[in-house]
Design a protein around this motif. Structure first.
Motif, PDB file in Angstrom:
ATOM      1  N   UNK A   1      -5.398   5.908  11.614  1.00 50.58           N
ATOM      2  CA  UNK A   1      -6.329   5.165  11.846  1.00 50.58           C
ATOM      3  C   UNK A   1      -5.820   3.566  11.830  1.00 50.58           C
ATOM      4  N   UNK A   2      -6.331   2.736  12.504  1.00 51.43           N
ATOM      5  CA  UNK A   2      -5.977   1.366  12.511  1.00 51.43           C
ATOM      6  C   UNK A   2      -7.010   0.594  12.850  1.00 51.43           C
TER       7      UNK A   2
ATOM      8  N   UNK B   1     -11.710  -8.366  17.061  1.00 55.07           N
ATOM      9  CA  UNK B   1     -11.586  -7.149  15.881  1.00 55.07           C
ATOM     10  C   UNK B   1     -11.479  -5.778  16.902  1.00 55.07           C
ATOM     11  N   UNK B   2     -10.740  -4.732  16.397  1.00 54.21           N
ATOM     12  CA  UNK B   2     -10.477  -3.708  17.117  1.00 54.21           C
ATOM     13  C   UNK B   2     -10.273  -2.427  16.088  1.00 54.21           C
ATOM     14  N   UNK B   3     -10.404  -1.239  16.395  1.00 58.26           N
ATOM     15  CA  UNK B   3     -10.157  -0.146  15.573  1.00 58.26           C
ATOM     16  C   UNK B   3      -9.774   0.976  16.511  1.00 58.26           C
ATOM     17  N   UNK B   4      -8.841   1.737  16.086  1.00 61.84           N
ATOM     18  CA  UNK B   4      -8.339   2.776  17.012  1.00 61.84           C
ATOM     19  C   UNK B   4      -7.994   3.863  15.972  1.00 61.84           C
TER      20      UNK B   4
ATOM     21  N   UNK C   1       0.852  -1.303   0.195  1.00 62.40           N
ATOM     22  CA  UNK C   1       0.124   0.100   0.049  1.00 62.40           C
ATOM     23  C   UNK C   1       0.808   1.354   0.056  1.00 62.40           C
ATOM     24  N   UNK C   2       0.191   2.353   0.127  1.00 62.26           N
ATOM     25  CA  UNK C   2       0.775   3.726   0.084  1.00 62.26           C
ATOM     26  C   UNK C   2       0.339   4.419   1.313  1.00 62.26           C
ATOM     27  N   UNK C   3      -0.464   5.328   1.159  1.00 65.36           N
ATOM     28  CA  UNK C   3      -0.923   6.064   2.220  1.00 65.36           C
ATOM     29  C   UNK C   3      -1.770   5.225   3.155  1.00 65.36           C
ATOM     30  N   UNK C   4      -2.578   4.359   2.415  1.00 61.53           N
ATOM     31  CA  UNK C   4      -3.177   3.178   3.295  1.00 61.53           C
ATOM     32  C   UNK C   4      -2.489   1.734   3.105  1.00 61.53           C
ATOM     33  N   UNK C   5      -2.109   1.382   4.011  1.00 62.42           N
ATOM     34  CA  UNK C   5      -1.105   0.189   4.152  1.00 62.42           C
ATOM     35  C   UNK C   5      -1.929  -1.061   4.748  1.00 62.42           C
ATOM     36  N   UNK C   6      -2.028  -2.291   4.131  1.00 68.07           N
ATOM     37  CA  UNK C   6      -2.512  -3.410   4.652  1.00 68.07           C
ATOM     38  C   UNK C   6      -1.528  -4.510   4.980  1.00 68.07           C
ATOM     39  N   UNK C   7      -1.974  -5.751   5.471  1.00 68.19           N
ATOM     40  CA  UNK C   7      -1.331  -6.692   5.518  1.00 68.19           C
ATOM     41  C   UNK C   7      -2.107  -8.029   6.141  1.00 68.19           C
ATOM     42  N   UNK C   8      -2.342  -8.991   5.247  1.00 67.77           N
ATOM     43  CA  UNK C   8      -2.951 -10.129   5.667  1.00 67.77           C
ATOM     44  C   UNK C   8      -2.485 -11.364   5.607  1.00 67.77           C
TER      45      UNK C   8
ATOM     46  N   UNK D   1      -4.004   0.204   7.821  1.00 61.97           N
ATOM     47  CA  UNK D   1      -3.436   1.380   8.670  1.00 61.97           C
ATOM     48  C   UNK D   1      -3.361   2.401   7.839  1.00 61.97           C
ATOM     49  N   UNK D   2      -3.641   3.852   8.359  1.00 65.08           N
ATOM     50  CA  UNK D   2      -3.588   4.896   7.474  1.00 65.08           C
ATOM     51  C   UNK D   2      -3.058   6.191   8.461  1.00 65.08           C
ATOM     52  N   UNK D   3      -2.440   6.957   7.833  1.00 62.42           N
ATOM     53  CA  UNK D   3      -1.616   8.135   8.490  1.00 62.42           C
ATOM     54  C   UNK D   3      -0.430   7.678   8.806  1.00 62.42           C
ATOM     55  N   UNK D   4       0.264   7.245   8.517  1.00 66.53           N
ATOM     56  CA  UNK D   4       1.845   6.982   9.217  1.00 66.53           C
ATOM     57  C   UNK D   4       2.717   8.156   8.985  1.00 66.53           C
ATOM     58  N   UNK D   5       3.093   8.844  10.150  1.00 62.25           N
ATOM     59  CA  UNK D   5       3.553   9.742  10.402  1.00 62.25           C
ATOM     60  C   UNK D   5       3.009  11.172  10.266  1.00 62.25           C
ATOM     61  N   UNK D   6       1.692  11.275  10.045  1.00 61.18           N
ATOM     62  CA  UNK D   6       0.854  12.244  10.100  1.00 61.18           C
ATOM     63  C   UNK D   6       0.044  12.579  11.118  1.00 61.18           C
TER      64      UNK D   6
END
Length: 710
Positions: A308-309, A338-341, A262-269, A299-304
């Protein structure tokens, strides 16, 4: 119940707004990340001198003031415990705007997640004893689960069950008194007392952290003896795929596959599978244990300023083993977590809100065939947990503050085992922690206040001191309180075994088990290639819950019920030495344990007094992750405590000494392949009195990685 729930949600909505702190002139951070390095030493040397003439120390946020005299053609050196020192010219530092990165030292992993709000914190600024196992050791060990990875570490002992369940004792304390976390969130099964660390796979795991000692001030109940936190990998940029397959002796097989990117939005499964066709102590080809698990994160917003995760874990497990009389027993377990933050950073503060949900089912059945009877699921046990957490983390030049609240609703369904087949409670907790730097010392204090509408209230404080007289020496000391709340079943048991002539009844007035723990020690790096650490500890536990005979009911059945009766003490010393020379790394670790009951001064069951290990690895020129390693682990004699023929509790036997040698090899191959092989228990040591599987086992696996795109 309604009042606690309302209090919790109100507190979440009233967490304070972030504060701002102005930036300093210089900044030290970890290479490859934007994580600050606290309390780093920055030294200056003029061009005409051979010695460092002036030093400043960074604060907890890695910031420092650059003296006006640091100019011209001089040099600077940056040192920090747990990192490799770096030297560069003043001109280079100016070109970097005094924002300098340093690399973590593999002698000691520094990043640990110890705050209840999930913020990364450094070992340099906290005093709790922590052991971390990194990704490379995880992969080369060939361990299929967390319990097999950790059981060789001195001070940690595995406790095996049937058919394949296992848990760990940390410094003599185990079972429900050790909290199991995945990415800081509770693992499933604890509410209905179906804990099993062996079902937690190591697929996509970055590292495993073990806190040795109570940490209830951060995590609440069950952290009475320690915490095991399994931390998964961050998603990678671009698009990558990897897969692993492995096979080991005695019927062990495993495989997993991961897609990340991913880029701005990164995923792993990651999808994993493993199977073990063996039961400790039984030679039966019909026995096996199989686990499927799926882990995914977005995950979104790394370093910003905003991030959101969202994470989800799904697990299914089947266990089969002979129970006697031609019958097989079956455990079928499934869990969904499941959880979100969401987090908002402003200045030096971060506000976060986390929502967590968990559903777990455990079903035991019997059959004379190789599969359970379909539809016989009326005895399934369920647990459900819903939790919301709001936290605020604030970092200044002298303080690292975490405050927050947590509200939870928990329930279990256990037909024919507890009153009304169902129990539930509401819980509200407030936690706070601060690391306050005073000169060369950091005082870390924290507490958690817990209010539960079923078993009552408790407060768990912790205070510690970390003193850094230099960048190569650290002294630590802590005093903390841990607790374990009585379980739903202990409070509400109601079942009878008519064939055996007894019944078990819960006791609604149980109080939490409690412990007071004190530790003191030091870490010393006399050279960049040598680390020496020693720590002593003592832990006194009171209100231990035991199930005891309380009389006969009107029908004549024997009645057993839990009560707060016992007290125990564990104490000991642990030491470690790590030496690195070129591609060689050697680790020598030793643990001395004295674990006894206080009422009758008996040793606790299966607690070995001595344990240790020597691990030597050498990197190979075949790739950055290629190495060969040898581990020699030993566990001393341990007493077996039980009832004598006269019904008196006493030492009834000995678990013999175990000496075990493991070898492993990891080789980088062409086309992004990696070969991993090894032999566990090379000399096939099988001492008397041991539980679990000890036989010699060879293993081989291969990992394939592919960069699909960016």
């Amino acid at each position: 119940m309604t009042n606690i729930r309302a209090l919790g949600w109100a507190a979440i909505l009233l967490i304070a707004c972030p504060l701002e702190v102005s930036a300093q002139a210089g900044w030290i951070f970890e290479e490859g990340t934007t994580t600050p390095v606290p309390l780093a030493e920055v030294s200056w040397r003029p061009a005409d001198r051979d010695t460092w003439t002036e030093r400043v120390q960074a604060d907890l946020g890695g910031r420092f003031d650059v003296p006006g005299s640091w100019s011209g053609e001089g040099s600077i050196e940056v040192r920090a415990l747990g990192y490799r020192s770096i030297e560069l010219s003043v001109a280079e530092a100016v070109e970097l705007h005094w924002q300098i990165s340093i690399a973590a030292d593999p002698l000691e992993l520094e990043t640990v997640i110890v705050t209840a709000s999930g913020r990364s914190q450094r070992r340099s600024t906290i005093a709790v004893p922590i052991v971390a196992v990194d990704a490379n050791e995880i992969q080369t060990s060939g361990a299929p689960s967390a319990v097999e990875l950790l059981e060789e570490i001195p001070g940690i002992q595995a406790v095996s069950g049937v058919p394949s369940g296992s848990n760990l004792q940390i410094r003599g304390i185990g079972d429900a008194r050790v909290l199991i976390l995945i990415d800081g969130q509770p693992a499933a099964g604890s509410l209905i007392e179906n804990r099993d660390l062996s079902r937690i796979s190591l697929s996509a795991v970055e590292r495993v952290e073990v806190v040795k000692g109570p940490l209830s001030s951060l995590y609440g109940s069950d952290a009475l003896g320690g915490v095991i936190n399994v931390i998964t990998r961050d998603p990678n940029p671009g698009l990558q795929a990897s897969a692993r397959v492995s096979s080991a002796g005695r019927g062990r097989y495993s495989a997993d596959g991961t897609v990340t990117g991913g880029g701005a939005v990164r995923t792993r499964t990651t999808l994993g599978w493993r199977q073990q066709q063996e039961v400790p102590g039984l030679d039966d080809t019909n026995a096996f244990a199989r686990v499927w698990d799926l882990r995914s994160t977005v995950r979104y917003g790394r370093g910003g300023p905003f991030s959101i995760r969202a994470d989800a874990n799904v697990m299914r497990e089947r266990q089969r083993w002979p129970t006697g009389g031609g019958f097989n027993g079956f455990n079928d377990n499934r869990g969904i977590t499941a959880w979100t933050e969401g987090a908002w950073a402003r200045g030096s503060g971060v506000f976060s809100i986390r929502l967590f949900g968990q559903d777990y089912e455990h079903l035991f059945r019997q059959s004379q065939g190789l599969a359970p009877i379909a539809g016989a699921d009326e005895d399934a046990q369920h647990e459900r947990l819903w939790k919301a957490t709001a936290g605020y983390a604030w970092l200044s030049d002298r303080h690292a503050l975490d405050v927050g609240v947590e509200v939870a609703t928990r329930s279990i369904e256990s037909p024919d085992k507890i009153l009304q087949d169902r129990a539930e409670d509401d819980q509200f907790e407030f936690f706070a922690q601060d690391a306050w730097t005073i000169g060369m010392s950091t005082v870390s204090g924290g507490f958690r206040a817990t209010m539960n509408d079923r078993w009552g209230n408790t407060v768990s404080p912790t205070i510690g001191v970390s003193l850094l007289p230099s960048s190569s020496l650290r002294f630590t000391g802590t005093v903390g309180r841990g607790f374990r709340a009585p379980s739903f079943k202990e409070l509400a048991w109601d079942f009878a075994n008519l064939g055996a002539g007894y019944t078990v009844q819960g006791y609604a007035d149980l109080e939490p088990e409690r412990s007071w723990n004190a530790t003191a020690g030091f870490d010393w790096t006399p050279s960049p290639t040598l680390l020496i650490g020693v720590e002593g500890y003592t832990n006194r536990i009171s209100n231990l819950i035991e199930t005891v005979f309380t009389g006969n009911n009107p029908s004549g059945l024997l009645v057993y019920s839990p009560r707060n009766l016992s007290r125990a003490r564990t104490r000991g010393v642990e030491a470690r030495t790590v030496l690195r020379s070129g591609l060689w790394v050697a680790r020598l670790e030793y643990a001395l344990l004295d674990a006894r009951t206080l009422e009758d001064d008996l040793p606790l069951d299966r607690r070995a007094r001595h344990s240790g290990r020597v691990r030597v690895t050498r990197g190979l020129a075949l790739g950055p992750d290629a190495l060969v390693g040898t581990t020699l682990a030993w566990t001393g004699d341990a007493p077996l405590t039980g009832l004598t023929d006269q019904g008196v509790l006493a030492v009834v036997g000995t678990q013999a000494r175990l000496i075990r040698l493991d070898v492993d090899l990891a080789v980088e191959l062409p086309r992004e392949l990696r070969l991993i092989m090894g032999v566990d228990n090379v000399f096939d040591s099988r001492p008397e009195g041991w539980q679990g599987i000890l036989e010699r086992r060879a293993r081989i696996g291969i990992e394939a990685r592919s960069l699909i795109g960016r």
